[in-house]
Design a protein around this motif. Structure first.
Motif, short mmCIF file in Angstrom:
data_model
loop_
_atom_site.label_atom_id
_atom_site.label_comp_id
_atom_site.label_asym_id
_atom_site.label_seq_id
_atom_site.Cartn_x
_atom_site.Cartn_y
_atom_site.Cartn_z
N LEU A 139 0.77 -1.11 -0.03
CA LEU A 139 -0.10 -0.10 0.02
C LEU A 139 0.83 1.20 -0.13
N ASN A 140 2.27 0.95 0.04
CA ASN A 140 3.06 2.40 0.00
C ASN A 140 2.75 2.96 -1.34
N ILE A 141 2.40 2.09 -2.26
CA ILE A 141 2.02 2.72 -3.84
C ILE A 141 0.98 3.56 -3.70
N LEU A 142 -0.12 2.85 -2.84
CA LEU A 142 -1.32 3.76 -2.98
C LEU A 142 -1.19 4.92 -1.93
N PHE A 143 -0.50 4.75 -0.80
CA PHE A 143 -0.28 6.34 0.05
C PHE A 143 0.61 7.25 -0.73
N ALA A 144 1.28 6.76 -1.54
CA ALA A 144 2.50 7.64 -2.47
C ALA A 144 1.25 8.61 -3.44
N THR A 145 0.51 7.56 -4.13
CA THR A 145 -0.71 8.40 -5.13
C THR A 145 -1.59 9.11 -4.35
N LEU A 146 -2.06 8.79 -2.90
CA LEU A 146 -2.92 9.90 -2.52
C LEU A 146 -2.21 11.00 -1.82
N LEU A 147 -1.11 11.00 -1.54
CA LEU A 147 -0.34 12.12 -1.18
C LEU A 147 -0.09 13.09 -2.28
N GLY A 148 -0.13 12.52 -3.59
CA GLY A 148 0.05 13.39 -4.86
C GLY A 148 -1.63 13.88 -5.17
N ILE A 149 -2.55 13.26 -4.65
CA ILE A 149 -3.72 13.80 -5.07
C ILE A 149 -3.99 15.01 -4.03
N PHE A 150 -3.70 14.84 -2.68
CA PHE A 150 -3.96 15.81 -1.92
C PHE A 150 -3.02 16.99 -1.68
N PHE A 151 -1.96 16.71 -1.87
CA PHE A 151 -0.80 17.79 -1.77
C PHE A 151 -0.13 18.30 -3.13
#
Length: 302
Positions: A103-115
């Motif tokens: 899920l580190n891949i998902l977290f990196a993607t979500l960080l991109g969305i929000f930040f």
């Protein structure tokens, strides 16, 4: 292309590492000792060639910002991420923990969305749902001995949350690596700086009596797999830093998710007696991986 190949090789090295570390923490009954073993081994393994080649002199080109970024990468990935990850391995086994850590891949993607104001597409939403349902399958067991194999009693939820925390730490660290590499252009030196920071934190943690008692009390049957696992993870980190130097963080992080595919055959041959191989776990793993690779496809073809 070379960056993608190095990322996959890094994933393979991570899989080897995690299978051996799972064996070591299972035998030791604790997961702290691998942190100082890994930090000190990596520091020596990368420090010696830097001293011999004279490349360590390039440290003078590193600004305070770059040094802080590489140090942060070491702390998030080598200390915090590993503490959570190895506890997850010990509590629920590498087969269950592996897709959760991806899920580190998902977290990196979500960080991109929000930040970074990256868009949330329908395909990304489907990927998130696949991962969610995969985790549900992995995180539920029946009552049979086969389904509960590898789980310490009462620790399933704790092990899952430890895996999620590790995934978050590992999702954050590549951004710091990229910042540092922009300044010194040397993956070997960048990896060394991160390992130095991890070794400093590991040394501080050893001040606590319980921690150095655990390290001193390791038996040979526990120490050897932890040693080989730490050596494999050092190789994996050098490959990861080199891959990040060649290509984007999202591609490297996604391709490194292939380690969860490698871990099942490796676990079957090395840790068959302590790992579960049920339809529920394997189905959940493939659902999670489908979500992971959908995120990879979105990043690759964007």
């Amino acid at each position: 292309m070379i960056g993608s190949l190095l990322a996959v090789l890094s994933g393979l090295a991570f899989a080897v590492s995690n299978v051996y570390i799972r064996q070591g923490v299972h035998r030791a009954g604790e997961s702290f000792s691998v942190i100082p073993i890994s930090a000190f081994l990596g520091t020596v393994a990368f420090g010696m060639p830097l001293l011999i080649s004279g490349e360590i002199d390039h440290l003078k080109n590193l600004t305070y910002t770059g040094a802080a970024a590489l140090a942060a990468a070491g702390i998030f990935h080598f200390i915090l991420g590993r503490i959570f990850a190895y506890n997850s391995f010990r509590l629920i086994g590498a087969n269950r923990a592996a897709p959760i850590l991806s899920l580190n891949i998902l977290f990196a993607t979500l960080l991109g969305i929000f930040f970074l104001d990256e868009p949330l597409s329908a395909a990304l939403g489907i990927a998130i749902l696949l991962i969610f349902f995969g985790l549900i399958l992995i995180g539920t067991t029946g009552k049979s001995e086969k389904e509960t194999k590898g789980i310490i009693e009462g620790s399933l939820i704790v092990g899952i949350f430890a895996g999620l925390a590790a995934g978050l730490c590992w999702g954050i660290s590549p951004a710091f690596v990229k910042i540092g590499l922009k300044e010194i252009k040397s993956p070997l030196l960048a990896t060394f700086v991160s390992y130095i920071s991890a070794a400093v934190i590991a040394s501080i943690l050893l001040v606590f009596k319980d921690n150095h008692i655990k390290l001193r009390g390791l038996q040979r049957q526990s120490f050897l797999p932890l040693f080989w696992g730490s050596l494999a993870v050092a190789v994996a980190q050098l490959l990861r830093y080199t891959a990040i130097n060649f290509t984007s963080i999202s591609i490297v992080t996604a391709l490194m998710g292939t380690w969860t595919l490698f871990i099942y055959p490796l676990s079957f041959f090395i840790n068959r007696g302590i790992e579960p191989f049920t339809r529920r776990v394997i189905s959940g793993a493939f659902l999670t991986l489908a979500g992971v690779f959908l995120i990879f496809a979105l990043d690759y073809f964007r």
